[in-house]
Design an enzyme around this catalytic site. Structure first.
Site, mmCIF file in Angstrom:
data_model
loop_
_atom_site.group_PDB
_atom_site.id
_atom_site.type_symbol
_atom_site.label_atom_id
_atom_site.label_comp_id
_atom_site.label_asym_id
_atom_site.label_seq_id
_atom_site.Cartn_x
_atom_site.Cartn_y
_atom_site.Cartn_z
ATOM 1 N N PRO A 89 0.829 -1.213 0.000
ATOM 2 C CA PRO A 89 0.000 0.000 0.000
ATOM 3 C C PRO A 89 0.861 1.260 0.000
ATOM 4 C CG PRO A 89 -0.457 -1.384 1.937
ATOM 5 C CD PRO A 89 0.659 -2.036 1.195
ATOM 6 N N GLU A 116 1.433 -8.371 8.836
ATOM 7 C CA GLU A 116 1.696 -6.923 8.899
ATOM 8 C C GLU A 116 2.609 -6.471 7.769
ATOM 9 O OE1 GLU A 116 0.249 -4.697 10.859
ATOM 10 O OE2 GLU A 116 -0.937 -6.360 11.630
ATOM 11 N N ARG A 154 -1.795 -9.116 -20.705
ATOM 12 C CA ARG A 154 -2.694 -8.818 -21.831
ATOM 13 C C ARG A 154 -2.093 -7.827 -22.817
ATOM 14 N NH1 ARG A 154 -5.958 -4.588 -21.359
ATOM 15 N NH2 ARG A 154 -7.847 -5.498 -22.223
ATOM 16 N N ASP A 169 -8.063 0.439 -25.257
ATOM 17 C CA ASP A 169 -8.599 0.448 -23.895
ATOM 18 C C ASP A 169 -8.445 1.797 -23.205
ATOM 19 O OD1 ASP A 169 -9.528 -2.129 -23.615
ATOM 20 O OD2 ASP A 169 -7.543 -2.920 -23.147
HETATM 21 N N1 SAH Z 1 0.872 -3.079 7.515
HETATM 22 C C1 SAH Z 1 0.908 -2.813 6.114
HETATM 23 C C2 SAH Z 1 -0.156 -3.611 5.378
HETATM 24 C C3 SAH Z 1 0.131 -5.066 5.293
HETATM 25 S S1 SAH Z 1 -1.047 -5.884 4.345
HETATM 26 C C4 SAH Z 1 0.624 -1.360 5.864
HETATM 27 O O1 SAH Z 1 -0.236 -0.793 6.546
HETATM 28 O O2 SAH Z 1 1.232 -0.786 4.936
HETATM 29 C C5 SAH Z 1 -0.160 -7.342 3.886
HETATM 30 C C6 SAH Z 1 0.397 -7.335 2.477
HETATM 31 O O3 SAH Z 1 -0.664 -7.163 1.556
HETATM 32 C C7 SAH Z 1 1.393 -6.263 2.153
HETATM 33 O O4 SAH Z 1 2.679 -6.635 2.528
HETATM 34 C C8 SAH Z 1 1.272 -6.165 0.634
HETATM 35 O O5 SAH Z 1 2.063 -7.150 0.006
HETATM 36 C C9 SAH Z 1 -0.180 -6.508 0.400
HETATM 37 N N2 SAH Z 1 -1.044 -5.346 0.144
HETATM 38 C C10 SAH Z 1 -2.048 -4.911 0.935
HETATM 39 N N3 SAH Z 1 -2.664 -3.839 0.415
HETATM 40 C C11 SAH Z 1 -2.062 -3.580 -0.760
HETATM 41 C C12 SAH Z 1 -2.236 -2.575 -1.769
HETATM 42 N N4 SAH Z 1 -3.158 -1.611 -1.661
HETATM 43 N N5 SAH Z 1 -1.438 -2.618 -2.849
HETATM 44 C C13 SAH Z 1 -0.482 -3.568 -2.963
HETATM 45 N N6 SAH Z 1 -0.255 -4.529 -2.028
HETATM 46 C C14 SAH Z 1 -1.024 -4.537 -0.940
#
Ligand code: SAH
Length: 256
Positions: A89, A116, A154, A169
């Site tokens: 994220p 986490e 794709r 697209d």
């Molecule tokens: N504690 C972290 C979230 C961990 S979620 C934070 O708040 O930043 C667990 C895993 O899900 C992450 O390591 C990532 O690989 C994935 N993930 C969760 N949300 C994501 C998003 N919006 N985009 C990409 N990967 C995501």
């Protein structure tokens, strides 16, 4: 192209091979997908690869050593050097421009976090790029990884039935796509726009361009602001806006 995915759920990610155009692309070897489970590189018999966070707090953290060992196995299995991408994220937004950039290379490695997240020292030492699929938190990197694979696959030649589909697209030319219609000619009291039935291809192309410009103007003015429009496009958009003047609809495309 070859894509390697490091994941605690290889059976899930491998299912990409079974569905849709990307599945067919994989089965026809237009791209190759290999999944690696870090549990196989765990230093304990139970295959445990997570532990409690230093400093306390909730949840578990994926440990660096099994991920690093898995990445070494990936590197040994492929004879090129490709970027290591971690869905996160906190990453740069994954968008069509990034998908196109990745589609031009020979592949990449995706490392999926769970819990986490991953020990920051692994990220610092091995990860070249963090990509986010939106301002939302998912429970793992698998769905983002599958999204990235799908979007890139794709774009590879031969994966879509008609290669023109990809170039038309949304986002490919900086605009959203125009609306699409197919049979029947009348549905729920609504007719297919008359222009599409006429067979005048130049007129159809102009109409579609106008709808694409209009949709982008209504729903994603941020995209439009980044486009350099030709004089013809400007005229089409002005005509669209004039036609819409009396139509009240949600400017942002939401329907609630
Ligand atoms: N504690 C972290 C979230 C961990 S979620 C934070 O708040 O930043 C667990 C895993 O899900 C992450 O390591 C990532 O690989 C994935 N993930 C969760 N949300 C994501 C998003 N919006 N985009 C990409 N990967 C995501």
């Amino acid at each position: 192209m070859r894509i390697d995915v490091v994941t605690l759920f290889p059976e899930w990610v491998s299912q990409l091979e079974q569905f849709g155009v990307v599945g067919r692309g994989l089965r026809e070897s237009r791209l190759e997908l290999a999944c690696w489970n870090p549990r196989e590189a765990a230093d304990n018999a139970s295959g445990r690869v997570d532990d409690r966070p230093y400093g306390g707090g909730p949840g578990m953290v994926m440990q660096a050593p099994p991920l690093a060992a898995t990445l070494e196995r990936v590197r040994a299995a492929r004879n090129d050097s490709v970027p290591v991408i971690m869905p996160s994220p906190q990453g740069a937004p994954f968008d069509q421009a990034r998908a196109q950039q990745l589609a031009e290379g020979s592949g990449f490695v995706l490392v999926c976090g769970r819990y986490e997240g991953i020990d920051q020292r692994f990220v610092d030492a091995y990860v070249d790029m963090e990509l986010s699929v939106g301002d939302v938190v998912l429970s793992g990197g698998e769905l983002p990884a599958m999204m990235i694979i799908d979007a890139v696959a794709r774009l590879l030649s031969g994966v879509l039935g008609d290669s023109r589909s990809a170039t038309q697209d949304s986002f490919m030319n900086g605009l959203l796509d125009h609306p699409h219609y197919t049979r029947p000619p009348t549905f729920a009291g609504r007719d297919v726009p008359e222009v599409l039935l006429g067979g005048d291809h130049a007129r159809i192309a102009r109409w579609r361009e106008k709808q694409a410009l209009g949709a982008t103007w209504r729903r994603r003015p941020d995209l439009l602001a980044r486009c350099t429009l030709s004089d013809e496009q400007k005229a089409l958009l002005e005509a669209y806006i004039a036609e819409q003047a009396d139509v009240s609809g949600p400017a942002d495309g939401s329907y609630d």
